[in-house]
Design a protein around this motif. Structure first.
Motif, PDB file in Angstrom:
ATOM      1  N   ALA A 269       0.870  -1.179  -0.176  1.00  0.00           N
ATOM      2  CA  ALA A 269      -0.044   0.170   0.155  1.00  0.00           C
ATOM      3  C   ALA A 269       0.397   1.006   0.146  1.00  0.00           C
ATOM      4  N   VAL A 270       2.084   1.328   1.301  1.00  0.00           N
ATOM      5  CA  VAL A 270       2.957   2.444   1.279  1.00  0.00           C
ATOM      6  C   VAL A 270       3.456   2.163  -0.295  1.00  0.00           C
ATOM      7  N   GLU A 271       3.734   1.649  -0.856  1.00  0.00           N
ATOM      8  CA  GLU A 271       4.604   1.650  -2.424  1.00  0.00           C
ATOM      9  C   GLU A 271       3.576   2.210  -3.432  1.00  0.00           C
ATOM     10  N   GLU A 272       2.236   1.803  -3.595  1.00  0.00           N
ATOM     11  CA  GLU A 272       0.855   1.600  -4.420  1.00  0.00           C
ATOM     12  C   GLU A 272       1.254   3.398  -4.206  1.00  0.00           C
ATOM     13  N   LEU A 273       0.884   4.015  -2.897  1.00  0.00           N
ATOM     14  CA  LEU A 273       1.093   5.649  -3.293  1.00  0.00           C
ATOM     15  C   LEU A 273       1.341   6.399  -3.361  1.00  0.00           C
ATOM     16  N   SER A 274       3.219   5.749  -3.003  1.00  0.00           N
ATOM     17  CA  SER A 274       3.991   6.530  -3.390  1.00  0.00           C
ATOM     18  C   SER A 274       4.716   6.687  -5.060  1.00  0.00           C
ATOM     19  N   ASN A 275       4.182   5.421  -5.115  1.00  0.00           N
ATOM     20  CA  ASN A 275       4.197   6.235  -6.609  1.00  0.00           C
ATOM     21  C   ASN A 275       3.222   6.876  -7.537  1.00  0.00           C
ATOM     22  N   ARG A 276       2.335   7.565  -7.024  1.00  0.00           N
ATOM     23  CA  ARG A 276       1.261   7.905  -7.206  1.00  0.00           C
ATOM     24  C   ARG A 276       2.129   9.426  -6.638  1.00  0.00           C
ATOM     25  N   GLY A 277       2.826   9.170  -5.869  1.00  0.00           N
ATOM     26  CA  GLY A 277       3.299  10.870  -5.652  1.00  0.00           C
ATOM     27  C   GLY A 277       2.976  11.057  -4.575  1.00  0.00           C
ATOM     28  N   VAL A 278       1.801  10.032  -3.238  1.00  0.00           N
ATOM     29  CA  VAL A 278       2.066  11.127  -2.349  1.00  0.00           C
ATOM     30  C   VAL A 278       3.472  10.723  -0.862  1.00  0.00           C
ATOM     31  N   GLU A 279       2.959  11.515  -0.100  1.00  0.00           N
ATOM     32  CA  GLU A 279       4.617  11.200   0.515  1.00  0.00           C
ATOM     33  C   GLU A 279       3.164  11.075   1.904  1.00  0.00           C
ATOM     34  N   ILE A 280       4.404   9.539   2.638  1.00  0.00           N
ATOM     35  CA  ILE A 280       4.387   8.543   2.869  1.00  0.00           C
ATOM     36  C   ILE A 280       4.510   9.676   4.509  1.00  0.00           C
ATOM     37  N   ARG A 281       4.437   9.770   5.166  1.00  0.00           N
ATOM     38  CA  ARG A 281       5.441  10.067   6.494  1.00  0.00           C
ATOM     39  C   ARG A 281       4.958   9.215   7.373  1.00  0.00           C
ATOM     40  N   LEU A 282       5.995   7.945   8.350  1.00  0.00           N
ATOM     41  CA  LEU A 282       5.651   7.528   9.358  1.00  0.00           C
ATOM     42  C   LEU A 282       6.341   7.653  10.020  1.00  0.00           C
ATOM     43  N   LYS A 283       5.904   7.246  11.287  1.00  0.00           N
ATOM     44  CA  LYS A 283       6.453   7.759  12.902  1.00  0.00           C
ATOM     45  C   LYS A 283       6.557   8.486  12.880  1.00  0.00           C
ATOM     46  N   THR A 284       5.495   9.576  12.924  1.00  0.00           N
ATOM     47  CA  THR A 284       5.193  11.324  12.437  1.00  0.00           C
ATOM     48  C   THR A 284       4.447  11.899  13.062  1.00  0.00           C
ATOM     49  N   PHE A 285       4.421  12.951  13.401  1.00  0.00           N
ATOM     50  CA  PHE A 285       2.904  12.662  14.671  1.00  0.00           C
ATOM     51  C   PHE A 285       2.735  14.594  14.096  1.00  0.00           C
ATOM     52  N   LEU A 286       1.408  14.689  14.382  1.00  0.00           N
ATOM     53  CA  LEU A 286       0.706  16.211  14.216  1.00  0.00           C
ATOM     54  C   LEU A 286       1.552  16.846  15.282  1.00  0.00           C
TER      55      LEU A 286
END
Length: 421
Positions: free
Chosen positions: A207-224
């Protein structure tokens, strides 16, 4: 709704009166909210009107303010008028859950939830409004802010909402010549090490790879950390501005339970026995997200059922049977359901699934997601309407129009009626 529907079917005429109290006059089938937000489904087709389905029940549109089980009273706050009490003999607590929020500066003012159909509609309108803003301004900062979209939470709601909305936005872009593919910025933020933990590690990585290939930035271990006035500050990386901050970081039991005399567990859910009876009572029952029902299929003797639709629907149906059984002097049955797996959509023709130990991705997983949820959609009427919506989407292009100004239907009239200086 499922419990009331079961009671309506199984109770004899005159045996009991069923009263349903809910702040909305409909039940929302939440797994279809992402598709409603993306325009793949008509919003009215993902909700079930209670008065149409529960014809033999008394429907009260109001919010439960408190529960006094010792006195057999529920205090209801109706849409209009003063609160009042309802007396009962048997109580079913199915209040569900609400969004779990944190005291993050700016979240209450800038955040957009994604749990009700009105939020899905508003989010669709909002995203398309940002396209209108970006295509009509000469200010680069305004443009950049409008085309930056942030989703906080990498569970089902967050990943599916982002996948569907990004898919819709890429389609809508063809009608905005001034907006290029690289102008949009999609950011998924999650405090965990991976997204979609329910589908397993391997499918989560896909899922991470699929979304990343579409240009989505995945920020894991990250808090708002904050989002005051749309200025997004994360625990990692540089701050940036955004007009769209979607909050899907978990749920919690309805806080109304805290204003009751029912036994609660450490997470604020009603403590239940395996037959879904409220612990220590004979005439109170609970099911769904607000109930801590023992999971008899787990190895851990203290395990309780996860707050998801798979358990909630099955619990509700058995709960109706158990209540009727006790009224007829029979013994209720214990709830027992082994988790079969999960399916998730990541946008049109894309998905992940982990069902009965089998891992599926891409188009087959997306097809499984649609097939499963259509089979679980309440009533034949709604199933048929959903199927028609999907068929029309194959034959015709998406409708890319925002109706956001419907939130302010009287603004134009007010301007016309305002006295002239």
């Amino acid at each position: 709704m499922y419990t009331a529907l079961g009671l309506q079917k199984k109770l004899r005429n005159g045996q009991a009166t069923v009263t349903v109290v809910d702040p909305r006059s409909y039940m929302t089938y939440q797994p279809f909210l992402p598709e409603a937000a993306a325009g793949a489904l008509e919003p009215r087709h993902v909700v079930v009107p209670l008065r149409k389905v529960l014809r033999r029940c008394n429907i009260i549109t109001g919010r439960v303010a408190s529960i006094a089980h010792q006195d057999r009273k529920v205090t209801v706050e109706p849409e209009a008028g003063e609160p009042y009490d309802i007396d009962y003999d048997i109580l079913v607590v199915a209040l569900g859950s609400i969004a779990r929020t944190l005291p993050i500066p700016g979240l209450a003012d800038c955040g957009i939830g994604f749990k009700q159909v009105e939020e899905a509609i508003a989010l669709r309108n909002h995203v398309l409004e940002q396209f209108d803003i970006a295509a009509s301004t000469t200010d680069e900062e305004v443009r950049r802010r409008a085309l930056t979209f942030v989703v906080v939470g990498g569970g089902f709601a967050g990943a599916e909402a982002l996948g569907e909305l990004e898919n819709m936005a890429q389609y809508a872009r063809r009608y905005y010549p001034r907006i290029g593919k690289g102008d949009m910025r999609w950011v998924l933020v999650d405090a965990a090490e991976r997204i979609l933990p329910e589908v397993g590690d391997e499918m989560g990585v896909y899922a991470v790879e699929e979304l990343s290939n579409r240009g989505v930035e995945i920020r894991l271990k990250t808090f708002l950390n904050s989002c005051e006035n749309g200025h997004v500050v994360l625990s990692k990386g540089k701050p940036f501005d955004s007009n769209t901050i979607v909050w899907t970081a978990g749920v919690k039991a309805n806080p109304v339970l805290a204003d009751s005399d029912l036994p609660l567990d450490g997470r604020g859910r009603v403590t239940c026995t395996a037959d879904m009876r409220v612990a220590g009572t004979d005439d109170a029952w609970a099911a769904g997200d607000n109930a801590a029902v023992p999971d008899l299929t787990a190895d851990d003797p203290d395990a309780v059922c996860a707050p998801n639709a798979q358990h909630a629907v099955r619990q509700a149906k058995l709960l109706a049977k158990n209540i009727v059984a006790t009224l007829n002097g029979e013994q209720p049955k214990e709830y027992r359901h082994k988790y079969v797996g999960s399916v998730a959509s990541l946008g049109l023709y894309r998905g992940v699934a982990h069902v009965y130990g089998v891992k599926v991705k891409g188009f087959p997983a997306w097809f499984m997601h649609r097939t499963y949820h259509m089979s679980k959609m309440p009533t034949f009427n709604r199933k048929a309407r959903v199927l028609v919506d999907w068929t029309m989407a194959l034959l015709f292009r998406r409708e890319v129009v925002t109706l956001g100004r419907m939130r302010m239907p009287r603004d134009e009239f007010r301007r016309a009626a305002a006295p002239k200086d």
